[in-house]
Design a protein around this motif. Structure first.
Motif, PDB file in Angstrom:
ATOM      1  N   VAL A 241     -10.419   0.328  -2.992  1.00  0.00           N
ATOM      2  CA  VAL A 241     -10.261  -1.082  -2.579  1.00  0.00           C
ATOM      3  C   VAL A 241      -9.547  -1.119  -1.224  1.00  0.00           C
TER       4      VAL A 241
ATOM      5  N   TYR B 250      -6.568  -5.466  -2.776  1.00  0.00           N
ATOM      6  CA  TYR B 250      -5.663  -4.371  -3.151  1.00  0.00           C
ATOM      7  C   TYR B 250      -4.385  -4.915  -3.785  1.00  0.00           C
TER       8      TYR B 250
ATOM      9  N   VAL C 248      -6.411   3.043  -2.783  1.00  0.00           N
ATOM     10  CA  VAL C 248      -6.642   2.635  -1.384  1.00  0.00           C
ATOM     11  C   VAL C 248      -8.083   2.898  -0.965  1.00  0.00           C
TER      12      VAL C 248
ATOM     13  N   ARG D  51       0.837  -1.214   0.000  1.00  0.00           N
ATOM     14  CA  ARG D  51       0.000   0.000   0.000  1.00  0.00           C
ATOM     15  C   ARG D  51       0.867   1.257   0.000  1.00  0.00           C
TER      16      ARG D  51
END
Length: 462
Positions: A206, A212, A203, A192
């Motif tokens: 999802v 993700y 972000v 992330r």
């Protein structure tokens, strides 16, 4: 004068020795310890009465298994009957043994006093040390070979016939599952942070870690996304609206451009995390199958993961079955318990059982009550799983229904069935299942015999 004998179990066979002046030896134990390693001095103390070699390796294994469990095997019983004095004279005799359980079994069967204390351990140590010299025709090499062979067979048999050996698989599986959860979460957060420099809007669209990571692996460079990417993204997310939102966001993204080398590294890392997530699912399925075969009732009552964690915390299913319900209730909350005892505050109401759905569904006032009740049912389920010969989830279903009824009782006041009635119903269901299985086997045997008869008649006619 009382006579003293010593029984020695060896991998080569059983041996019975007569010990001279045992009462004096017991008084001079330090001198006995010193003389054990000297064969000439030891021979003056110990005399061989009888020796019976094992007929085969299988017989040796059967005898050693019985001896290790404190059971008197038939071969040893006959050997001692022939080697010891007659029953009338045995009141003045004493037999030294290494294992107190075996001594109790021999005392009961042969009516002879047995002991395992005093100078007995030292005398047996000396016999073990000089055994190849005390038995004619037996060499040190032959002793070593017999010991090694029987040791391997005994170890294999203990592993093979230990019905609780699969507990270890459950303990390792749940530990691996917990570790994978931590690792997948850590790695997902790393992706992330890493990928958000390039596509920060993903972000918010999802939020789930697993999805993700899959999206990041598929998208790569956000500038390459087009309407053709809608279908693959919909397959990954299972939602066409989210997939369209990703494509729209990619066209107006505020993220910075990223080099192809960085994208390759992100894609490779995302692929590893996706593979770990898939492996986590496989481990979860494996744990489910193991729990159904080892502890079906406990698994039905509280679920696979909570049941597995209870077994893991206890060390084995046998240990869990031995715990009282009060211990099982706070299993996993040991720190809180000792802190409460130290500070004289309220003790914890639950440990690992808190993760069960029943605790979450109970009202605030009833959480402690339902935890105590659930621990009681878990204790019953674990004992049934551990000690019953036939594995069945019937008891687990009935116990689960009892907990459900107890929750209703706290809410509505409806009085649930008594435990004895529920257990009788479960026993009847299990008995029906056993009878049905037995009748099915009989039918199969009859069909098999009939087909064999038909074949033999056909061959006779030919």
């Amino acid at each position: 004068m009382s006579k003293f004998y010593v029984l020695f179990e060896h991998s080569a066979g059983f041996a019975l020795f007569r010990v001279a002046e045992f009462e004096e030896l017991a008084a001079f134990l330090p001198q006995v310890e010193e003389s054990v390693t000297d064969l000439q001095r030891f021979n003056a103390v110990v005399t061989l009465i009888a020796f019976q070699p094992h007929k085969s390796a299988i017989v040796a294994l059967e005898n050693i298994n019985a001896v290790s469990e404190g059971i008197l095997p038939e071969d040893l019983n006959l050997f001692l009957e022939g080697g010891l004095p007659k029953r009338k004279k045995r009141s003045k005799c004493t037999l030294g043994v290494l294992d107190p359980k075996l001594g109790a079994a021999i005392s009961e069967a042969l009516e002879i006093q047995c002991t395992h204390t005093g100078a007995v351990p030292e005398i047996l140590r000396g016999i073990r040390y000089h055994f190849h010299s005390l038995i004619k025709g037996l060499t040190l090499k032959a002793c070593s070979v017999a010991q090694l062979g029987l040791g391997h067979s005994y170890s294999r048999a203990r592993v093979k016939f230990n019905v609780h050996r699969v507990d270890n698989m459950i303990i390792q599986s749940i530990a691996l599952l917990d570790q994978l959860d931590k690792d997948v979460n850590t790695f997902s957060m790393r992706i992330r942070e890493w990928y958000s420099y390039h596509f920060p809007e993903l972000v918010s669209i999802v939020p789930e870690n697993h999805l993700y990571t899959k999206c990041a692996e598929f998208i790569k460079d956000r500038k390459t996304l087009c309407e053709e990417s809608l279908e693959p993204l919909t397959e990954i997310l299972g939602d066409s609206e989210k997939a369209q939102a990703i494509i729209d966001a990619s066209k107006m993204s505020m993220g910075m451009d990223i080099s192809p080398v960085d994208l390759i590294n992100i894609q490779m890392f995302a692929g590893r995390v996706v593979a770990l997530s898939n492996y986590r699912k496989q481990i979860s399925e494996y744990l489910h199958s193991k729990m159904n075969s080892v502890a079906p009732n406990l698994s039905t009552l509280v679920g696979d993961q909570v049941g597995a964690r209870l077994i893991s915390k206890a060390g084995s299913l046998t240990n869990l079955a031995k715990y009282p319900a009060s211990t099982l209730q706070i299993l996993g909350a040991e720190k809180a318990l000792f802190r409460a005892l130290k500070t004289r505050s309220n003790t914890p109401k639950y440990g690992l059982l808190y993760h069960s759905t029943f605790i979450g569904r109970a009202g605030l006032k009833n959480k402690g009550r339902i935890s105590r009740y659930l621990a009681n049912k878990c204790s019953i389920a674990s004992r049934i799983d551990c000690f019953s010969e036939m594995q069945s989830a019937v008891f687990g279903e009935k116990l689960r229904q009892q907990v459900e009824d107890r929750l209703k009782f706290y809410e509505t006041g409806d009085i649930p069935k008594k435990n004895i009635e529920v257990m009788k119903e479960a026993m009847d269901e299990v008995q029906k299942a056993v009878d049905a299985e037995a009748s099915a086997k009989k039918k199969k045997k009859k069909k098999k015999k009939k087909s064999e008869l038909d074949e033999s008649v056909a061959m006779d006619e030919d």
